[in-house]
Scaffold this motif. Sequence first.
Motif, PDB file in Angstrom:
ATOM      1  N   ASN A   1       7.708  11.029  -0.623  1.00  0.00           N
ATOM      2  CA  ASN A   1       8.532  10.220   0.283  1.00  0.00           C
ATOM      3  C   ASN A   1       7.988  10.201   1.708  1.00  0.00           C
ATOM      4  O   ASN A   1       8.306   9.288   2.486  1.00  0.00           O
ATOM      5  N   LYS A   2       7.179  11.170   2.063  1.00  0.00           N
ATOM      6  CA  LYS A   2       6.572  11.202   3.396  1.00  0.00           C
ATOM      7  C   LYS A   2       5.565  10.061   3.577  1.00  0.00           C
ATOM      8  O   LYS A   2       5.290   9.628   4.703  1.00  0.00           O
ATOM      9  N   TYR A   3       5.028   9.566   2.478  1.00  0.00           N
ATOM     10  CA  TYR A   3       3.956   8.575   2.563  1.00  0.00           C
ATOM     11  C   TYR A   3       4.311   7.232   1.927  1.00  0.00           C
ATOM     12  O   TYR A   3       3.731   6.203   2.306  1.00  0.00           O
ATOM     13  N   MET A   4       5.212   7.240   0.974  1.00  0.00           N
ATOM     14  CA  MET A   4       5.477   6.012   0.215  1.00  0.00           C
ATOM     15  C   MET A   4       6.966   5.755   0.022  1.00  0.00           C
ATOM     16  O   MET A   4       7.781   6.678   0.034  1.00  0.00           O
ATOM     17  N   GLU A   5       7.271   4.480  -0.172  1.00  0.00           N
ATOM     18  CA  GLU A   5       8.620   4.070  -0.562  1.00  0.00           C
ATOM     19  C   GLU A   5       8.727   4.218  -2.074  1.00  0.00           C
ATOM     20  O   GLU A   5       7.926   3.655  -2.818  1.00  0.00           O
ATOM     21  N   ILE A   6       9.714   4.964  -2.536  1.00  0.00           N
ATOM     22  CA  ILE A   6       9.801   5.322  -3.954  1.00  0.00           C
ATOM     23  C   ILE A   6      10.831   4.440  -4.661  1.00  0.00           C
ATOM     24  O   ILE A   6      11.956   4.281  -4.186  1.00  0.00           O
ATOM     25  N   HIS A   7      10.430   3.895  -5.806  1.00  0.00           N
ATOM     26  CA  HIS A   7      11.298   3.050  -6.623  1.00  0.00           C
ATOM     27  C   HIS A   7      11.472   3.680  -7.999  1.00  0.00           C
ATOM     28  O   HIS A   7      10.554   4.308  -8.539  1.00  0.00           O
ATOM     29  N   GLY A   8      12.656   3.521  -8.568  1.00  0.00           N
ATOM     30  CA  GLY A   8      12.946   4.021  -9.903  1.00  0.00           C
ATOM     31  C   GLY A   8      13.600   2.967 -10.765  1.00  0.00           C
ATOM     32  O   GLY A   8      14.139   1.970 -10.270  1.00  0.00           O
ATOM     33  N   THR A   9      13.570   3.187 -12.069  1.00  0.00           N
ATOM     34  CA  THR A   9      14.219   2.277 -13.026  1.00  0.00           C
ATOM     35  C   THR A   9      15.070   3.102 -13.985  1.00  0.00           C
ATOM     36  O   THR A   9      14.950   2.992 -15.202  1.00  0.00           O
ATOM     37  N   VAL A  10      15.947   3.918 -13.412  1.00  0.00           N
ATOM     38  CA  VAL A  10      16.759   4.843 -14.196  1.00  0.00           C
ATOM     39  C   VAL A  10      18.046   4.151 -14.638  1.00  0.00           C
ATOM     40  O   VAL A  10      18.750   3.550 -13.826  1.00  0.00           O
ATOM     41  N   TYR A  11      18.344   4.290 -15.900  1.00  0.00           N
ATOM     42  CA  TYR A  11      19.554   3.679 -16.455  1.00  0.00           C
ATOM     43  C   TYR A  11      20.794   4.451 -16.024  1.00  0.00           C
ATOM     44  O   TYR A  11      20.804   5.679 -15.997  1.00  0.00           O
ATOM     45  N   TYR A  12      21.858   3.716 -15.683  1.00  0.00           N
ATOM     46  CA  TYR A  12      23.170   4.324 -15.487  1.00  0.00           C
ATOM     47  C   TYR A  12      24.232   3.258 -15.704  1.00  0.00           C
ATOM     48  O   TYR A  12      23.994   2.073 -15.512  1.00  0.00           O
ATOM     49  N   GLU A  13      25.424   3.690 -16.129  1.00  0.00           N
ATOM     50  CA  GLU A  13      26.501   2.757 -16.447  1.00  0.00           C
ATOM     51  C   GLU A  13      27.394   2.462 -15.249  1.00  0.00           C
ATOM     52  O   GLU A  13      27.671   1.318 -14.940  1.00  0.00           O
ATOM     53  N   SER A  14      27.862   3.516 -14.561  1.00  0.00           N
ATOM     54  CA  SER A  14      28.796   3.298 -13.452  1.00  0.00           C
ATOM     55  C   SER A  14      28.353   3.994 -12.173  1.00  0.00           C
ATOM     56  O   SER A  14      28.295   3.384 -11.113  1.00  0.00           O
ATOM     57  N   GLN A  15      27.984   5.268 -12.276  1.00  0.00           N
ATOM     58  CA  GLN A  15      27.610   6.029 -11.098  1.00  0.00           C
ATOM     59  C   GLN A  15      26.119   6.325 -11.095  1.00  0.00           C
ATOM     60  O   GLN A  15      25.522   6.569 -12.132  1.00  0.00           O
ATOM     61  N   ARG A  16      25.538   6.312  -9.925  1.00  0.00           N
ATOM     62  CA  ARG A  16      24.126   6.623  -9.763  1.00  0.00           C
ATOM     63  C   ARG A  16      23.869   8.058 -10.218  1.00  0.00           C
ATOM     64  O   ARG A  16      24.598   8.979  -9.845  1.00  0.00           O
TER      65      ARG A  16
ATOM     66  N   GLN B   1       6.902  -7.313 -12.802  1.00  0.00           N
ATOM     67  CA  GLN B   1       6.828  -7.771 -11.414  1.00  0.00           C
ATOM     68  C   GLN B   1       6.896  -6.603 -10.439  1.00  0.00           C
ATOM     69  O   GLN B   1       6.226  -6.607  -9.404  1.00  0.00           O
ATOM     70  N   LEU B   2       7.690  -5.599 -10.767  1.00  0.00           N
ATOM     71  CA  LEU B   2       7.766  -4.406  -9.913  1.00  0.00           C
ATOM     72  C   LEU B   2       6.423  -3.680  -9.879  1.00  0.00           C
ATOM     73  O   LEU B   2       5.965  -3.249  -8.808  1.00  0.00           O
ATOM     74  N   LEU B   3       5.784  -3.568 -11.046  1.00  0.00           N
ATOM     75  CA  LEU B   3       4.476  -2.911 -11.104  1.00  0.00           C
ATOM     76  C   LEU B   3       3.418  -3.691 -10.334  1.00  0.00           C
ATOM     77  O   LEU B   3       2.497  -3.103  -9.747  1.00  0.00           O
ATOM     78  N   ARG B   4       3.530  -5.002 -10.317  1.00  0.00           N
ATOM     79  CA  ARG B   4       2.524  -5.823  -9.640  1.00  0.00           C
ATOM     80  C   ARG B   4       2.585  -5.675  -8.117  1.00  0.00           C
ATOM     81  O   ARG B   4       1.620  -5.969  -7.429  1.00  0.00           O
ATOM     82  N   LYS B   5       3.718  -5.215  -7.617  1.00  0.00           N
ATOM     83  CA  LYS B   5       3.841  -4.980  -6.176  1.00  0.00           C
ATOM     84  C   LYS B   5       3.456  -3.555  -5.782  1.00  0.00           C
ATOM     85  O   LYS B   5       3.071  -3.306  -4.641  1.00  0.00           O
TER      86      LYS B   5
ATOM     87  N   SER C   1       0.804  -1.223   0.000  1.00  0.00           N
ATOM     88  CA  SER C   1       0.000   0.000   0.000  1.00  0.00           C
ATOM     89  C   SER C   1       0.833   1.267   0.000  1.00  0.00           C
ATOM     90  O   SER C   1       0.316   2.347  -0.269  1.00  0.00           O
ATOM     91  N   ASN C   2       2.119   1.156   0.312  1.00  0.00           N
ATOM     92  CA  ASN C   2       2.953   2.362   0.400  1.00  0.00           C
ATOM     93  C   ASN C   2       4.137   2.331  -0.567  1.00  0.00           C
ATOM     94  O   ASN C   2       5.195   2.873  -0.291  1.00  0.00           O
ATOM     95  N   MET C   3       3.946   1.703  -1.732  1.00  0.00           N
ATOM     96  CA  MET C   3       5.042   1.584  -2.697  1.00  0.00           C
ATOM     97  C   MET C   3       4.678   2.311  -3.993  1.00  0.00           C
ATOM     98  O   MET C   3       3.604   2.103  -4.561  1.00  0.00           O
ATOM     99  N   ALA C   4       5.582   3.176  -4.430  1.00  0.00           N
ATOM    100  CA  ALA C   4       5.375   3.946  -5.657  1.00  0.00           C
ATOM    101  C   ALA C   4       6.533   3.721  -6.615  1.00  0.00           C
ATOM    102  O   ALA C   4       7.687   3.603  -6.196  1.00  0.00           O
ATOM    103  N   VAL C   5       6.226   3.674  -7.918  1.00  0.00           N
ATOM    104  CA  VAL C   5       7.228   3.572  -8.975  1.00  0.00           C
ATOM    105  C   VAL C   5       7.120   4.821  -9.844  1.00  0.00           C
ATOM    106  O   VAL C   5       6.030   5.202 -10.267  1.00  0.00           O
ATOM    107  N   VAL C   6       8.266   5.440 -10.110  1.00  0.00           N
ATOM    108  CA  VAL C   6       8.284   6.663 -10.919  1.00  0.00           C
ATOM    109  C   VAL C   6       8.405   6.308 -12.392  1.00  0.00           C
ATOM    110  O   VAL C   6       9.223   5.469 -12.781  1.00  0.00           O
ATOM    111  N   TYR C   7       7.597   6.961 -13.219  1.00  0.00           N
ATOM    112  CA  TYR C   7       7.599   6.783 -14.668  1.00  0.00           C
ATOM    113  C   TYR C   7       8.746   7.610 -15.255  1.00  0.00           C
ATOM    114  O   TYR C   7       8.659   8.827 -15.335  1.00  0.00           O
TER     115      TYR C   7
END
Length: 744
Positions: free
Chosen positions: A438-453, A474-478, A414-420
């Motif tokens: 972030n005050k209400y949900m755990e935020i997940h991202g799928t941002v591409y990077y090669e070496s450094q965040r 699978q990430l979206l289903r959660k 109920s408290n998980m968000a994925v950023v488009y």
Amino acid sequence: MHSFLKHLCSRYLVERRSMMALPALLTRLLPLRRLFVLGIGFFTLCFLMTSLGGQFSARRLGDSPFTIRTEVMGGPESRGILRKMSDLLELMVKRMDALARLENVSELHRAGGDLHFPADRMPPGAGLMERIQAIAQNVSDIAVKVDQILRHSLLLHSKVSEGRRDQCEAPSDPKFPDCSGKVEAVFRSNLSHLLDLMGSGKESLIFMKKRTKRLTAQWALAAQRLAQKLGATRRDQKQILVHIGFLTEESGDVFSPRVLKGGPLGEMVQWADILAALYVLGHGLRVTVSLKELQSNLGVPPGRGSCPLTMPLPFDLIYTDYHGLQQMKQHMGLSFKKYRCRIRVIDTFGTEPAYNHEEYATLHGYRTNWGYWNLNPKQFMTMFPHTPDNSFMGFVSEELNETEKQLIKGGKASNMAVVYGKEASIWKGKEKFLGILNKYMEIHGTVYYESQRPPEVPAFVKNHGLLPQPEFQQLLRKAKLFIGFGFPYEGPAPLEAIANGCIFLQSRFSPPHSSLNHEFFRGKPTSREVFSQHPYAENFIGKPHVWTVDYNNSEEFEAAIKAIMSTQVDPYLPYEYTCEGMLERIHAYIQHQDFCVAPGPALPGAHTPQSPFVLAPNATHLEWAQNASLAPAAWPPAHSLRAWLATPGRACTDTCLDHGLICEPSFFPFLNSQDAFLKLQVPCDSTESEMNHLYPAFAQPGQECYLQKEPLLFSCAGSNTKYRRLCPCRDFRKGQVALCQGCL
């Protein structure tokens, strides 16, 4: 003689001592001065045959002089043919020797004129000599004819091979020219041959093939459902060329290198699904992703020629994009204008009629880099139903069964968000929104990077990097929430998220984004105003699955987050984005859309003795009269027409939606008459016909009625406060906005 040249060439090609045979062959040919042209023609034909990769059998009894049968040499029958070729070649060489001796004898008679042989002393080779002379004079014509026949033969051979696994091809017989068009398409459920047709070597193609393979079971089930729905409805098989222009090296192929780096994949998702749908529907298919392949399939010579095609186009339909459209225009020459009615242009954001009509666009400031093709606007096929002026092509999202839906509902956090947003630039400047979220949900991202965040992604965000599609699913289903920050526009990901049980939160644009105020839309052939990141999700899905709020208002944004956390939704996917929905839609287009036929009612303003329209009982709109004569043959069926007079400044697209209907541009010709205004009790003090994408319309003040002069400018889009537009509307199938209720 034609057979002799083929025998001679084939013998030369298979001769192990070919390089040694060449001088000897020339030695025997060149002394015969009258055979000099033949020598040139022989090696020209050898080069032509070699370059086309063909090996040729002997002429069969009854074949015309220009009939060629292509075979793969190597079997017992072929080896026997080679032996016969060898024997025949030796015989011909002996006859040439005799001719050479005769040539020497003829020196005695040169002073007296041409060479003559008494009838009773005619040598055995004289008839051959006459034939050689005749052929030598026309060898260039033979070469051209052989080239044409070979191209046609090889193309037909490839088409037969392509369809051999799934269905038989109709025989080609000039006595029955319509035979192939009457072959009924058979649904396919095995897509392995399609994967072969798609080719390899590019990351973009690898991505598309993986997607197609993953959805194979869903396509097969959808085909079974649609077959049951259509019953005994006949479906003609079409021969279709699919040329993906943006993947060619000549267009830069900017997408392939970015596939593994988080680049935009929406176009490749759509193309993969288009290929799958066309193949599953049973049509003959050819796929090209290079200019060389395009030229080969169209039958045009290499280079940028301006000559028309030498033979009829072997394809009933061609699906391409703007890059491919430009390439075909450059290489088809005059034939492009002849065959452009068969083209379907996959156009992500759409092309409005005002931009499509070259003369009108040039005169009125609508010309862009992507418009002015003078096609029927319905030939442009979009990713979402932006405007009914174009055909809605779409794509598919994976459909869940009931068991999967229940598992997803039970496994949601109920408290998980994925950023488009897979690119770091999308996150830039979004710290304020992310801080509230972030005050209400755990935020997940799928941002591409090669070496450094990427520094644009805050530390409190759990970034998974670029995920393969199954892992992203699978990430979206959660997740509970899928949130967009305004870009990218109208991609497939929000529909995938909603189908996996997420709520989609997006920003409202005020003022709306368009080519007038936003760089992304500048130059695109549309004046459409975009009021949110994903207008389709907002207008056709809406709450509780889609929430659209003003991100400039922190209080509204935070209130929406709180409300979403307590909102329960089921996974939802609009029918038109299922495999069955897409198959149904493309089936209807292929069987009913024909832009090569002559236009319907005369323009402008055909007036019939008995009008087919009547004023509705509530006097608000026009309907097709039940007691009128039979409706003209049209698709969609003309009897579904409903016509409203829009309020000033309102587009026909919006006017029809206000009444729960869809604007149908193909109905405009039926309304383009003074009689339609009279039936609506509109007081026309004058009536004029002009080119304007807003006509037919009624202008105030002035009480003037305007009719459309140019059929290509009929448009559902566009508005002006000066005009009340006359708008044709129709109903639509539930979950399938592209088709009317009687359109299937």
